[in-house]
Design a protein around this motif. Structure first.
Motif, PDB file in Angstrom:
ATOM      1  N   GLY A 171      98.538  11.742  53.071  1.00  0.00           N
ATOM      2  CA  GLY A 171      98.678  12.024  51.657  1.00  0.00           C
ATOM      3  C   GLY A 171      99.198  13.431  51.417  1.00  0.00           C
ATOM      4  O   GLY A 171      99.429  14.199  52.356  1.00  0.00           O
ATOM      5  N   LEU A 172      99.372  13.772  50.159  1.00  0.00           N
ATOM      6  CA  LEU A 172      99.908  15.074  49.788  1.00  0.00           C
ATOM      7  C   LEU A 172      99.406  15.414  48.403  1.00  0.00           C
ATOM      8  O   LEU A 172      99.432  14.580  47.496  1.00  0.00           O
ATOM      9  CB  LEU A 172     101.440  15.024  49.805  1.00  0.00           C
ATOM     10  N   SER A 173      98.928  16.619  48.231  1.00  0.00           N
ATOM     11  CA  SER A 173      98.549  17.075  46.886  1.00  0.00           C
ATOM     12  C   SER A 173      99.019  18.498  46.722  1.00  0.00           C
ATOM     13  O   SER A 173      99.141  19.253  47.685  1.00  0.00           O
ATOM     14  CB  SER A 173      97.046  16.955  46.666  1.00  0.00           C
ATOM     15  N   GLY A 174      99.309  18.841  45.495  1.00  0.00           N
ATOM     16  CA  GLY A 174      99.790  20.185  45.207  1.00  0.00           C
ATOM     17  C   GLY A 174     101.280  20.193  44.958  1.00  0.00           C
ATOM     18  O   GLY A 174     101.936  19.159  44.943  1.00  0.00           O
ATOM     19  N   PRO A 175     101.820  21.387  44.788  1.00  0.00           N
ATOM     20  CA  PRO A 175     103.238  21.494  44.435  1.00  0.00           C
ATOM     21  C   PRO A 175     104.158  21.156  45.614  1.00  0.00           C
ATOM     22  O   PRO A 175     103.861  21.454  46.758  1.00  0.00           O
ATOM     23  CB  PRO A 175     103.392  22.961  44.030  1.00  0.00           C
ATOM     24  N   ILE A 176     105.253  20.510  45.276  1.00  0.00           N
ATOM     25  CA  ILE A 176     106.297  20.182  46.247  1.00  0.00           C
ATOM     26  C   ILE A 176     107.624  20.232  45.504  1.00  0.00           C
ATOM     27  O   ILE A 176     107.720  19.809  44.348  1.00  0.00           O
ATOM     28  CB  ILE A 176     106.067  18.798  46.910  1.00  0.00           C
ATOM     29  N   LYS A 177     108.641  20.756  46.173  1.00  0.00           N
ATOM     30  CA  LYS A 177     109.969  20.831  45.572  1.00  0.00           C
ATOM     31  C   LYS A 177     110.844  19.774  46.233  1.00  0.00           C
ATOM     32  O   LYS A 177     110.998  19.757  47.453  1.00  0.00           O
ATOM     33  CB  LYS A 177     110.570  22.214  45.769  1.00  0.00           C
ATOM     34  N   VAL A 178     111.399  18.876  45.416  1.00  0.00           N
ATOM     35  CA  VAL A 178     112.225  17.780  45.907  1.00  0.00           C
ATOM     36  C   VAL A 178     113.498  17.737  45.081  1.00  0.00           C
ATOM     37  O   VAL A 178     113.439  17.668  43.858  1.00  0.00           O
ATOM     38  CB  VAL A 178     111.485  16.422  45.813  1.00  0.00           C
ATOM     39  N   ALA A 179     114.626  17.786  45.762  1.00  0.00           N
ATOM     40  CA  ALA A 179     115.939  17.707  45.118  1.00  0.00           C
ATOM     41  C   ALA A 179     116.060  18.715  43.977  1.00  0.00           C
ATOM     42  O   ALA A 179     116.568  18.403  42.909  1.00  0.00           O
ATOM     43  CB  ALA A 179     116.216  16.285  44.632  1.00  0.00           C
ATOM     44  N   GLY A 180     115.541  19.908  44.200  1.00  0.00           N
ATOM     45  CA  GLY A 180     115.657  20.980  43.220  1.00  0.00           C
ATOM     46  C   GLY A 180     114.656  20.933  42.082  1.00  0.00           C
ATOM     47  O   GLY A 180     114.658  21.806  41.220  1.00  0.00           O
ATOM     48  N   ALA A 181     113.800  19.932  42.038  1.00  0.00           N
ATOM     49  CA  ALA A 181     112.804  19.826  40.966  1.00  0.00           C
ATOM     50  C   ALA A 181     111.414  20.041  41.543  1.00  0.00           C
ATOM     51  O   ALA A 181     111.124  19.649  42.669  1.00  0.00           O
ATOM     52  CB  ALA A 181     112.886  18.462  40.294  1.00  0.00           C
ATOM     53  N   GLN A 182     110.546  20.650  40.755  1.00  0.00           N
ATOM     54  CA  GLN A 182     109.175  20.936  41.176  1.00  0.00           C
ATOM     55  C   GLN A 182     108.259  19.797  40.727  1.00  0.00           C
ATOM     56  O   GLN A 182     108.319  19.351  39.584  1.00  0.00           O
ATOM     57  CB  GLN A 182     108.707  22.258  40.548  1.00  0.00           C
ATOM     58  N   TYR A 183     107.421  19.335  41.631  1.00  0.00           N
ATOM     59  CA  TYR A 183     106.441  18.290  41.345  1.00  0.00           C
ATOM     60  C   TYR A 183     105.076  18.814  41.752  1.00  0.00           C
ATOM     61  O   TYR A 183     104.946  19.515  42.751  1.00  0.00           O
ATOM     62  CB  TYR A 183     106.753  17.004  42.123  1.00  0.00           C
ATOM     63  N   ASN A 184     104.061  18.465  40.985  1.00  0.00           N
ATOM     64  CA  ASN A 184     102.701  18.869  41.327  1.00  0.00           C
ATOM     65  C   ASN A 184     101.800  17.669  41.057  1.00  0.00           C
ATOM     66  O   ASN A 184     101.337  17.467  39.940  1.00  0.00           O
ATOM     67  CB  ASN A 184     102.255  20.080  40.508  1.00  0.00           C
ATOM     68  N   GLY A 185     101.590  16.889  42.063  1.00  0.00           N
ATOM     69  CA  GLY A 185     100.798  15.681  41.894  1.00  0.00           C
ATOM     70  C   GLY A 185      99.995  15.396  43.140  1.00  0.00           C
ATOM     71  O   GLY A 185      99.744  16.280  43.958  1.00  0.00           O
ATOM     72  N   MET A 186      99.618  14.157  43.259  1.00  0.00           N
ATOM     73  CA  MET A 186      98.814  13.746  44.400  1.00  0.00           C
ATOM     74  C   MET A 186      99.313  12.398  44.897  1.00  0.00           C
ATOM     75  O   MET A 186      99.426  11.458  44.130  1.00  0.00           O
ATOM     76  CB  MET A 186      97.356  13.631  43.962  1.00  0.00           C
ATOM     77  N   MET A 187      99.650  12.332  46.174  1.00  0.00           N
ATOM     78  CA  MET A 187      99.999  11.068  46.810  1.00  0.00           C
ATOM     79  C   MET A 187      98.837  10.676  47.708  1.00  0.00           C
ATOM     80  O   MET A 187      98.393  11.475  48.527  1.00  0.00           O
ATOM     81  CB  MET A 187     101.267  11.197  47.646  1.00  0.00           C
ATOM     82  N   PRO A 188      98.337   9.451  47.564  1.00  0.00           N
ATOM     83  CA  PRO A 188      97.202   9.038  48.393  1.00  0.00           C
ATOM     84  C   PRO A 188      97.615   8.820  49.843  1.00  0.00           C
ATOM     85  O   PRO A 188      98.771   8.511  50.124  1.00  0.00           O
ATOM     86  CB  PRO A 188      96.753   7.722  47.747  1.00  0.00           C
ATOM     87  N   PRO A 189      96.681   8.953  50.765  1.00  0.00           N
ATOM     88  CA  PRO A 189      96.985   8.672  52.168  1.00  0.00           C
ATOM     89  C   PRO A 189      97.048   7.161  52.404  1.00  0.00           C
ATOM     90  O   PRO A 189      96.281   6.403  51.829  1.00  0.00           O
ATOM     91  CB  PRO A 189      95.805   9.292  52.915  1.00  0.00           C
ATOM     92  N   PHE A 190      97.975   6.753  53.253  1.00  0.00           N
ATOM     93  CA  PHE A 190      98.123   5.335  53.579  1.00  0.00           C
ATOM     94  C   PHE A 190      97.757   5.035  55.024  1.00  0.00           C
ATOM     95  O   PHE A 190      97.943   3.921  55.488  1.00  0.00           O
ATOM     96  CB  PHE A 190      99.550   4.862  53.284  1.00  0.00           C
ATOM     97  N   GLY A 191      97.234   6.008  55.742  1.00  0.00           N
ATOM     98  CA  GLY A 191      96.864   5.816  57.140  1.00  0.00           C
ATOM     99  C   GLY A 191      95.766   4.794  57.345  1.00  0.00           C
ATOM    100  O   GLY A 191      95.697   4.142  58.387  1.00  0.00           O
ATOM    101  N   GLU A 192      94.911   4.633  56.363  1.00  0.00           N
ATOM    102  CA  GLU A 192      93.816   3.658  56.460  1.00  0.00           C
ATOM    103  C   GLU A 192      94.251   2.276  55.982  1.00  0.00           C
ATOM    104  O   GLU A 192      93.645   1.275  56.334  1.00  0.00           O
ATOM    105  CB  GLU A 192      92.617   4.123  55.629  1.00  0.00           C
ATOM    106  N   GLN A 193      95.272   2.211  55.130  1.00  0.00           N
ATOM    107  CA  GLN A 193      95.695   0.935  54.555  1.00  0.00           C
ATOM    108  C   GLN A 193      96.665   0.164  55.450  1.00  0.00           C
ATOM    109  O   GLN A 193      96.674  -1.057  55.441  1.00  0.00           O
ATOM    110  CB  GLN A 193      96.352   1.160  53.193  1.00  0.00           C
ATOM    111  N   PHE A 194      97.510   0.877  56.160  1.00  0.00           N
ATOM    112  CA  PHE A 194      98.530   0.231  56.988  1.00  0.00           C
ATOM    113  C   PHE A 194      98.274   0.531  58.456  1.00  0.00           C
ATOM    114  O   PHE A 194      97.836   1.620  58.806  1.00  0.00           O
ATOM    115  CB  PHE A 194      99.934   0.738  56.632  1.00  0.00           C
TER     116      PHE A 194
END
Length: 179
Positions: free
Chosen positions: A120-143
């Motif tokens: 997963g990922l939480s906190g700020p991330i810059k993608v394609a020149g735009a800033q995002y600050n969210g939370m992506m859940p981990p998928f290691g347990e699901q798949f």
């Protein structure tokens, strides 16, 4: 004639209900439906193999289930687990969910993408020149490793990304590094 008698004569009679029973035909239909329902409940065998669907034998379905050697549809996994946020076009939702199409961390080092999806990922991330600050859940347990490799390979190749596929060994190595 008195005024009282004239008023009564001009008025309509008070309404009253008649003795109108439910029609026998309607009662017969209701009774027939109840009898059919009771018969169906007792005659149906809920533990038997369903007669609907494609009528494949359950043993065939188990044999056809994907295994480590089988082919897993990464696009289908993406559709069920990732599409609601990152969209079918891979463009994400501006300001909310980052795009996967053309993202440098998708087409770059596979280990980075594997770590993000595994943990997963939480906190700020810059993608394609735009800033995002969210939370992506981990998928290691699901798949499992094969499913992760399939969905990540799909993401790295879809929407013009054209990056190489991710092998299960990469997933295992990344899971072992953080485990």
């Amino acid at each position: 004639m008195s005024v009282k008698k004239q008023t009564r004569a001009a008025e309509n009679a008070d309404p009253h209900e008649l003795n109108n029973p439910v029609p026998r035909v309607l009662l017969g239909v209701i009774l027939a439906l109840v009898v059919w329902g009771v018969y169906y409940i007792f005659s149906a065998n809920p533990n038997s193999v369903a007669g609907l669907g494609d009528r494949r034998d359950p043993a065939t379905l188990v044999a056809a289930a994907p295994s480590e050697n089988g082919v897993i549809d990464g696009k289908q996994l993406f559709t069920t687990a990732c599409q609601s946020c990152h969209q079918a076009s891979g463009q994400g939702l501006t300001g909310v969910f980052p795009p996967l199409a053309g993202a440098e961390w998708v087409t770059g080092d596979p280990a980075v993408l594997v770590q993000i999806v595994l943990h997963g990922l939480s906190g700020p991330i810059k993608v394609a020149g735009a800033q995002y600050n969210g939370m992506m859940p981990p998928f290691g347990e699901q798949f499992n490793d094969a499913e992760l490799a399939a969905v990540l390979s799909y993401i790295r190749d879809a929407w013009g990304n054209g990056a190489s596929a991710i092998e299960m060994a990469t997933i295992r190595k990344a899971a072992g590094d953080q485990g």
